[in-house]
Design an enzyme around this catalytic site. Structure first.
Site, short mmCIF file in Angstrom:
data_model
loop_
_atom_site.label_atom_id
_atom_site.label_comp_id
_atom_site.label_asym_id
_atom_site.label_seq_id
_atom_site.Cartn_x
_atom_site.Cartn_y
_atom_site.Cartn_z
N TRP B 101 -9.22 16.45 -25.31
CA TRP B 101 -9.29 16.76 -26.62
C TRP B 101 -10.35 15.74 -27.27
O TRP B 101 -10.95 16.18 -28.19
CB TRP B 101 -8.05 16.76 -27.40
CG TRP B 101 -7.23 17.97 -26.64
CD1 TRP B 101 -6.31 17.83 -26.02
CD2 TRP B 101 -7.54 19.17 -26.97
NE1 TRP B 101 -5.55 19.04 -25.58
CE2 TRP B 101 -6.47 20.20 -26.36
CE3 TRP B 101 -8.66 19.90 -27.77
CZ2 TRP B 101 -6.59 21.34 -26.32
CZ3 TRP B 101 -8.24 21.51 -27.71
CH2 TRP B 101 -7.33 22.10 -26.93
N ASP B 171 -6.53 11.58 -34.14
CA ASP B 171 -5.64 12.95 -34.01
C ASP B 171 -4.37 12.65 -33.54
O ASP B 171 -4.04 12.02 -32.15
CB ASP B 171 -6.35 13.49 -32.55
CG ASP B 171 -5.96 15.10 -32.33
OD1 ASP B 171 -4.85 15.31 -32.95
OD2 ASP B 171 -6.50 15.70 -31.64
N LYS B 195 2.91 21.66 -32.56
CA LYS B 195 3.77 20.88 -31.53
C LYS B 195 4.97 20.26 -32.01
O LYS B 195 5.97 20.47 -31.40
CB LYS B 195 2.68 19.79 -30.74
CG LYS B 195 1.42 20.41 -30.12
CD LYS B 195 0.60 19.36 -29.79
CE LYS B 195 -0.64 20.05 -29.42
NZ LYS B 195 -0.38 20.79 -28.19
#
Lengths: 361, 361
Positions: B101, B171, B195
């Site tokens: 990511w 993030d 999530k």
């Protein structure tokens, strides 16, 4: 539980049967032991959900095989940038201005190139669709942009601009699936789902395959490239999975009704109930030129701001929600999307008749 | 209805109590006669929903008053562009590479300026967090970017980079709300909600007010400007309303548990159940350096691809879903988000013990 009649312009009423199914499946989708909200978007089950949704939509609209269907995020507002960033190869485009949403689309496109406003109905508060027979389409325009149904003003294109071999792009947020569409006339159709399809947070894009290329404007974010989503079947990153699931249910609901021809007939009947009354009433008047009336949104006024306000308040108290007109135009507006039952429109007209009787001079 | 134990990396398990409430409110939210999906985002009821969600989140994380909370769309992937487009005034930024990511974030940022990768753990398949004490932060960097918890690799920053007066951007998609956070150390935190918070399609951004300006890179789409969303309290256009409503419910659920200190304790207990076993097992091994272990994602292997596959298959048959490791690293991974009950982890470990017993040489 008492469901009210919700005339909201969007997010808007959804079919009660669809909501019931969603409630039933909330904790356990078809024996998977989990909610659709909890599922990996890479799971077989979710791939079936998104695959079925696309398949049903293709059947409903009869989408030609050389068009891709994408389920994206960011609403029409993000499409306003995504369209020029992907299609404005020549840095020129023609727009027809039919209201607030085309104004926003125009302002956004101007960041990326030259925008020619080739027609507008702003002179009469967007109460009509401009003449599309004598348009001066720019030779160098990459595309021609329209808003097919104008939610705020209640107008709709009942005839399309002749764009020849130029690409026609349409925002159909507020009338997609309300009647059949000849997709082959368009290069790109986009529609936020929150009016006629499902919960806010999904935008459907139907795009001709030859328009999906890597040749985008410099600086176009990856997430704003049609190609990345087309190449990944809308699963480049985590999609708005639950919204797509709801959309799929609504597609099926329309299919069960008999598809878009049947839907159109029902919508024509529903809106006629309201317009027949409006055309006869001596208190309420529709604001849209007859030939350009939308099947979905019907704005009307009494001519008195005070009486308008009184009506909206009384209607709300009687269980008719969201009849107040958009803040930019005032008056009233009834949005009569696919999922609004005809009983709702009849009940509204009965209420309007009663109100007219009780409030006439 | 049998709910299974869902160890998905995301979208992931949600609190059962929250799903039950949502199902109950599906057709009639608190006597409004409509679903939250059907509500105008300009209605008082929805304004309360989004307002309450923000308020609860602020209380949970103790967000200072000079930070804005935004509910946006497009996931972390869109933030990868939005961050440089809004913050890269000087066209330079430092990134720490801790997995797939951050790689994507780096690739995206390179479209807009110079990216210095000032540390990386790629040499050992991202199984650790690089040393953050001896970083060479670039003098001209507009910000330093990290991924606070790495879902795929199961690593987490247990110590933050010293960034001085430079802006730290993180993030936190896979560990937000898993433990307390000192927001004042960050300029911007972003987190896709799918999530630990709610259904996919919402991304939460917590941003220091002085970073919200009109001074963005040329060509930044309106929808990718933090200022437009901050100025409109996340209601510039139709937001992903139902997702925000679900997030609000999860925020309340965490508050009822006792907030983030309580949540952290529970998460530590849960992950310890698994790691204590992994550290003792002669068949299964964790892949992450001990000091950098995530509270949320625990990857492990047997050392044999064949045995890994056998385990994943057997676990699935026994009602443990989504234990297969990410396709880029193989093996297994248990994602143990807030909503996973400790019973699920205990049941998994019992199953692993049995599997080990039955499959030892």
């Amino acid at each position: 539980m008492a469901r009210i009649y919700n005339f909201s312009a969007g997010p808007a009423v959804l079919p009660e049967a669809v909501l019931r199914e969603a409630a039933e499946e909330m904790l356990d989708y078809k024996g998977t032991g989990m909610s659709v909200m909890e599922m990996s978007h890479r799971s077989k089950t979710f791939e079936e959900i998104i695959g079925d949704a696309e398949k049903t939509l293709r059947e409903l609209i009869n989408i030609p095989s050389n068009y891709k269907v994408l389920f994206l995020q960011g609403g029409a507002s993000q499409q306003f940038a995504m369209i020029p960033m992907n299609l404005m190869k020549n840095r020129v485009a023609d727009y027809i201005n039919t209201g607030q949403w085309t104004k926003r689309a125009i302002a956004e496109a101007k960041m990326y190139g030259k925008v020619n406003v080739i027609a507008s109905s702003e002179d009469k508060t967007f109460s009509y669709i401009p003449d599309v027979k004598h348009l001066k389409i720019s030779d160098d325009a990459d595309y021609i942009y329209i808003c097919h149904n104008n939610t705020i003003y209640g107008t709709k294109y009942n005839e399309l601009p002749e764009t020849g071999d130029k690409i026609l792009v349409a925002d159909m947020s507020s009338d997609i699936l309300s009647e059949p569409v000849d997709v082959s006339k368009y290069g790109l159709i986009h529609a936020g789902v929150q009016k006629n399809i499902g919960p806010a947070g999904v935008v459907v894009v139907i795009i001709r395959e030859d328009l999906i290329t890597d040749d985008v404007l410099p600086g176009t974010p990856t997430m704003l490239r049609y190609k990345i989503h087309a190449d990944n079947n809308s699963l480049y990153n985590t999609p708005p999975a639950y919204g797509i699931y709801m959309c799929g249910k609504v597609f099926k609901w329309i299919q069960n009704i008999g598809g878009l021809e049947a839907m159109k007939k029902i919508n024509q009947e529903k809106v006629a109930v309201l317009y027949d009354y409006l055309d006869a009433s001596s208190m309420f008047k529709g604001t849209v030129v007859k030939k350009d009336r939308s099947l979905m949104n019907a704005p009307f006024v009494t001519g008195s701001d005070e009486l308008d306000a009184k009506f909206v308040k009384a209607a709300k108290a009687a269980g008719f929600e969201n009849l107040k007109g958009h803040r930019t135009v005032g008056g009233m507006r009834a949005s009569i999307y696919n999922a609004m039952p005809i009983e709702g429109v009849k009940a509204l007209v009965d209420f309007m008749k009663k109100f007219e009787e009780e409030n006439k001079e």
